[in-house]
Enzyme design. Structure first.
Site, short mmCIF file in Angstrom:
data_model
loop_
_atom_site.label_atom_id
_atom_site.label_comp_id
_atom_site.label_asym_id
_atom_site.label_seq_id
_atom_site.Cartn_x
_atom_site.Cartn_y
_atom_site.Cartn_z
N CYS A 271 28.39 31.95 -8.42
CA CYS A 271 28.62 31.74 -9.85
C CYS A 271 30.10 31.59 -10.15
O CYS A 271 30.49 30.90 -11.09
CB CYS A 271 28.04 32.91 -10.65
N CYS B 269 21.42 16.42 -6.59
CA CYS B 269 21.79 17.18 -7.79
C CYS B 269 23.26 17.57 -7.63
O CYS B 269 23.97 17.04 -6.77
CB CYS B 269 20.90 18.39 -8.01
#
Length: 366
Positions: A201, A333
């Site tokens: 993250c 992606c």
């Protein structure tokens, strides 16, 4: 269908706890008996960060009797965007200390056991032993694998969630569910040899409010299992796209045996694992006739796409995988995570689907 309640109830609730949980007591399916089961339950929460924060708060407020909170980290200023257990005054202090304070403020009857250790494969079973249920809010795949392996050995349910950027998944694993229920474990969703190393993250970011949504879902799954109500996510994966405001359900079944039974012909064996192609291999596959499928969102593809790609956002594809029936597809992606979900859905329909390893981000950094 609902599963049997996970724990036996305590004999009675204290008067103050009855008053505090009154909205549960009048809730059909929970009531006094269900609330007493919550008071008897021992839940281990791995991680007191983005997912662990709302889980700890929700389960304490729900009246869980004992919470073991496992986290060896301290609070950093950058945590405060999403880890709502913590405040500015907690910076530099242990995250488990915040968990103790906040849980006590919400539910004085809840006992919080802080464990200031990093969970590893060596200590996972010892740290989780005695819990009726585990909620995994950790942020590395190594820790998730260790938690899952320990829960499999202990035979206890694992409520599991993961999120990154604007996307999330939530499900339930259980190696020893009640009779008549199919066991589902982490390797059924993420085979050990296909996990890869997803970005953190810190590298790609995460929407803070999404942590609250997913943590709330994980807490709900824990309550459902403890009380014995509703339909737990065992055998289903909830896929969340925060930007599109969608939640898509994907069925999850136990993996096929490693080798086919004698009655199964070799050509009927399970398909080969999803291949992770480099950029040059992807372009070569396209040259040979493969379809390049970009499952990013429209706002992402506005910044550029691989020439000749078909653009279908992941949520739309999962809603209707039949819209792609090409013989060979390479899915693209941003970082490779969404591409794998798309490839799995296509392969379930018999499409030969592979992915661009590391996504466009890895290609651009090459």
């Amino acid at each position: 269908m609902p599963l049997p309640p996970l724990v036996d109830p305590v004999p009675a609730l204290a008067p103050a706890e009855r008053a505090r949980t009154q909205r549960h007591l009048v809730l059909d399916g929970v009531g006094d008996l269900g609330q007493r089961r919550l008071a008897a339950a021992h839940v281990a929460v791995v991680g007191a960060g983005g997912l662990g924060s709302p889980v700890v708060m929700a389960l304490a407020a729900a009246g869980i009797g004992t919470l073991t909170v496992i986290d060896d980290d301290v609070v950093d200023l950058s945590n405060l965007q999403r880890q709502l257990l913590h405040r500015h005054v907690d910076i530099g202090a242990r995250k488990t200390s915040s968990a103790q304070r906040v849980a006590a403020d919400l539910s004085p009857e809840t006992v919080v056991i802080p464990v200031n250790e990093r969970l590893t494969t060596e200590n996972a079973e010892d740290l989780l032993h005695g819990a009726d249920l585990v909620v995994d809010g950790s942020d590395t795949f190594d820790t998730r694998a260790a938690v899952a392996a320990a829960c499999e050995c202990l035979g206890i349910p694992l409520v599991w969630g993961v999120l990154q950027e604007f996307h999330a998944q939530a499900t339930v694993f259980w190696s020893a569910p009640p009779a008549g229920t199919e066991p589902i474990v982490l390797s059924d969703l993420h085979p050990a040899d296909a996990a890869g190393t997803p970005p953190t993250c810190a590298e790609v970011g995460v929407l803070g409010a999404l942590c609250l949504q997913v943590g709330g879902i994980l807490a709900i799954e824990a309550v459902k299992l403890i009380v014995g109500i509703g339909e737990p996510l065992l055998g289903r994966v909830l896929v969340i796209d925060a930007l599109r405001g969608t939640q898509t359900e994907v069925a999850l079944r136990a993996s096929a045996p490693a080798s086919p039974s004698p009655s199964v012909a070799p050509e009927e064996a399970a398909p080969a694992p999803i291949r992770e192609l480099t950029a040059s291999e992807m372009l070569a596959a396209q040259e040979a006739g493969a379809t390049l499928l970009d499952v990013r969102e429209p706002w992402e593809t506005q910044t550029g796409v691989v020439a000749g790609s078909v653009l279908i956002p992941l949520g739309d594809l999962l809603d209707d995988p039949a819209q792609i029936d090409d013989e060979h597809v390479v899915v693209i992606c941003a970082h490779g995570i969404r591409a794998r979900h798309a490839a799995e859905a296509l392969r379930a329909r018999g499409v030969d689907a592979d992915i661009l390893v590391g996504g466009l981000a890895a290609w651009q950094q090459a």
